[in-house]
Design an enzyme around this catalytic site. Structure first.
Site, mmCIF file in Angstrom:
data_model
loop_
_atom_site.group_PDB
_atom_site.id
_atom_site.type_symbol
_atom_site.label_atom_id
_atom_site.label_comp_id
_atom_site.label_asym_id
_atom_site.label_seq_id
_atom_site.Cartn_x
_atom_site.Cartn_y
_atom_site.Cartn_z
ATOM 1 C CG ASP A 111 -1.893 1.113 1.265
ATOM 2 O OD1 ASP A 111 -2.783 1.123 0.409
ATOM 3 O OD2 ASP A 111 -1.762 1.997 2.136
ATOM 4 C CD GLU B 65 -2.445 2.591 -3.261
ATOM 5 O OE1 GLU B 65 -3.478 3.263 -3.359
ATOM 6 O OE2 GLU B 65 -1.816 2.471 -2.192
#
Length: 572
Positions: free
Chosen positions: A309, A352
């Site tokens: 993330d 990401e």
């Protein structure tokens, strides 16, 4: 600067939240496999890294396998829309669906699950103080070394991973090194972090939440939390967040100081936390602790990879460190557990990096095998001409990377927990567009069953994408469509890695080929059709349409067959 002037912005900035009130998770019969008995075997070269087919599941919203853990740490439903509360899904639920054959029938080769380690115990204000926002999504870490009790027990985690591996399905953890969670009132109370005003625990609610936390409190009191050596937080004794991607406080979350070269000891709250597995590590930086904590899950359980993330908010060399440690940890686990491993493939990482598309950059030289592709969801997926242009572009860029000795990959999706769900009434065509795309692909849970949106918040519209799985209202025709497409893809590395060539405009027909694998696809075909396969398949070869299950022989460069949907031609 004090934290108080930021509180209004803080409430609006909680972007990683929420979902809707849905009926209790209930069991539905496992759908039958869409693969006919005569389906060819997967190509030997179609290994995971060459052809990743990843299913992303928000574990809490999927299936409740153990209701006994639903109220861990005192977490409760809100009795209203249940946007940001825990819904009950857990690791035992994932194992139950593995045992039913749900994921095997779907044809995926990896499960990306939300971070299962312990999250903040209570809730913070969600949206514009509209809902109680718990960390069901795994992005507000409290203790990286123990499982969150809502997710399950160590035995349940081990059983889940072992069951997945036995079916040839890898397990990827969602992980965060950019930030831990906020300090919520419940956690402060339970762990005795002395930053609450008297009476806070008994009197706080959605409207007065922040007024019960002494943000301007004494430095010594706030030092009982992470401490200024660990995070930027703008509190007394903590450095301010910066203004660039690497040092900012994303959504006002505390920002880990992963850039610091200073050795640190455990934060005080972890030193006192009874169930933590964290211990002081000599001469270790913040980054070193995080890498150790995250890769210990790999070493202990055989986790196959990470979805990272907020990757652009952490230094590139930190990701290289994580990849190196993860690779060693997985190799060690496989050496100790040869009967449980799928194969000898190395540790795999996808990141990401919003709004990354299909291009190669420094991330691929610093630990990442793939990056999420934010481009595909915004393309014209339902127009054949635009779709072919996208396919040719993606295949060309990925091929150039391999030819130049610098390979890279992307993971494309049509729906996301952070953006939006694809139009529910157009999922048949969107499924075809995604599952036939070059590169890797990711299915967001419920896209295969037409899971509906949940209610939204004006302060956080993305939360509507995270409704509970619709086990009681599965669109069985849509599920069967996804199963056929995904199982076809799983057999053919050419779809992910091959040269793309358009064969016809009407109906839209293309070939995707590698040296060892060949397929021809016709989209939106109906009735009796003749497909020109010259230059891809030879006369006399028997081809199978993986969608209808029928076979035909190539004659004069053509196969004739009865189409029942997209035609997916492979050598029988």
């Amino acid at each position: 600067m004090t934290f108080l002037p930021r509180l209004a912005a803080l409430s609006a900035a909680l972007l990683l939240a929420g979902c809707a009130a849905t009926p209790p998770l209930a069991q539905a019969p496992a759908a039958a496999s869409a693969t006919a008995a005569t389906a060819p075997s997967p190509k030997a070269e179609a290994g995971f890294a060459a052809n990743p087919i990843v299913y992303f599941v928000v574990t809490d919203r999927f299936y409740n396998g153990n209701p006994a853990n639903d109220r861990s740490y005192g977490r409760q439903p809100d009795g209203e829309r249940e946007i940001g509360t825990f819904h009950g899904g857990d690791l035992a639920g994932l194992t139950a669906k593995l045992n039913e054959g749900y994921f095997k029938n779907l044809g995926v080769n990896a499960l990306w699950i939300t971070a299962p380690y312990e999250q903040l115990r209570g809730w913070v204000q969600g949206g514009k103080a509209e809902f109680k926002h718990y960390s069901y999504h795994g992005y507000y870490a409290l203790d990286y070394t123990v499982l969150d009790q809502n997710m399950g027990t160590p035995d349940e985690l081990r059983r889940f991973i072992d069951t997945a591996h036995a079916q040839g399905i890898r397990v990827l953890f969602d992980v965060v090194m950019n930030h831990p969670g906020y300090l919520d009132i419940e956690t402060a109370q339970q762990l005795k972090i002395p930053v609450l005003w008297p009476g806070a625990y008994e009197k706080y609610n959605l409207k007065n939440y922040h007024s019960w936390i002494d943000y301007n409190g004494e430095q010594e009191k706030w030092a009982e939390w992470w401490g200024g050596d660990w995070v930027r937080a703008g509190l007394h004794g903590y450095p301010e967040g910066g203004s660039d991607d690497l040092t900012m406080q994303l959504a006002y979350l505390p920002d880990f100081r992963t850039d610091s070269k200073q050795p640190v000891s455990l934060p005080p709250f972890l030193k006192k936390k009874a169930d933590t597995r964290a211990v002081d590590l000599p001469n270790t930086t913040v980054r070193g602790y995080l890498v150790k904590w995250l890769t210990d899950w790999v070493l202990d359980y055989g986790v196959d990879g990470f979805r990272v993330d907020t990757a652009k908010h952490v230094e590139l060399d930190a990701w290289a460190d994580l990849k190196q440690a993860g690779t060693q940890a997985l190799a060690d686990w496989k050496a100790r557990n040869p009967d449980k491993k799928i194969d000898d493939a190395p540790f795999w990482m996808v990141g990401e990096v919003f709004p990354h598309g299909v291009e190669r950059d420094a991330y691929f030289d610093n630990g990442f095998d793939s990056l999420l592709n934010f481009d595909l969801q915004d393309r014209q997926l339902l127009d054949p001409q635009a779709l072919d242009s996208m396919y040719a572009e993606y295949a060309g860029k990925l091929s150039q990377g391999r030819a130049g000795g610098k390979p890279f990959d992307v993971l494309s999706y049509i729906s996301s927990h952070d953006t939006r769900l694809f139009h529910r009434e157009k999922l048949f065509d969107a499924a075809s567009a995604l599952m036939l795309a070059p590169g890797g692909v990711q299915i967001f849970y419920g896209d295969e069953t037409a899971r509906p949106d949940g209610p939204a918040s004006s302060g956080d519209p993305q939360q509507s994408t995270r409704s509970s799985m619709n086990w009681n209202s599965i669109d069985q025709a849509l599920l069967a469509h996804w199963q056929k497409l995904t199982q076809f893809r799983a057999r053919h590395v050419a779809l992910a890695r091959g040269e793309h060539r358009k064969l016809s405009d009407a109906p839209y027909t293309f070939a995707r080929t590698t040296q060892d694998d060949r397929v021809v696809v016709v989209l939106k075909a109906q009735g009796e059709i003749s497909v020109n396969v010259a230059g891809v398949f030879r006369d006399g070869e028997v081809l199978r349409d993986a969608y209808s299950g029928t076979s035909a022989t190539v004659s004069a460069g053509v196969v004739k067959l009865q189409a029942t949907g997209p035609v997916l031609l492979e050598k029988a």
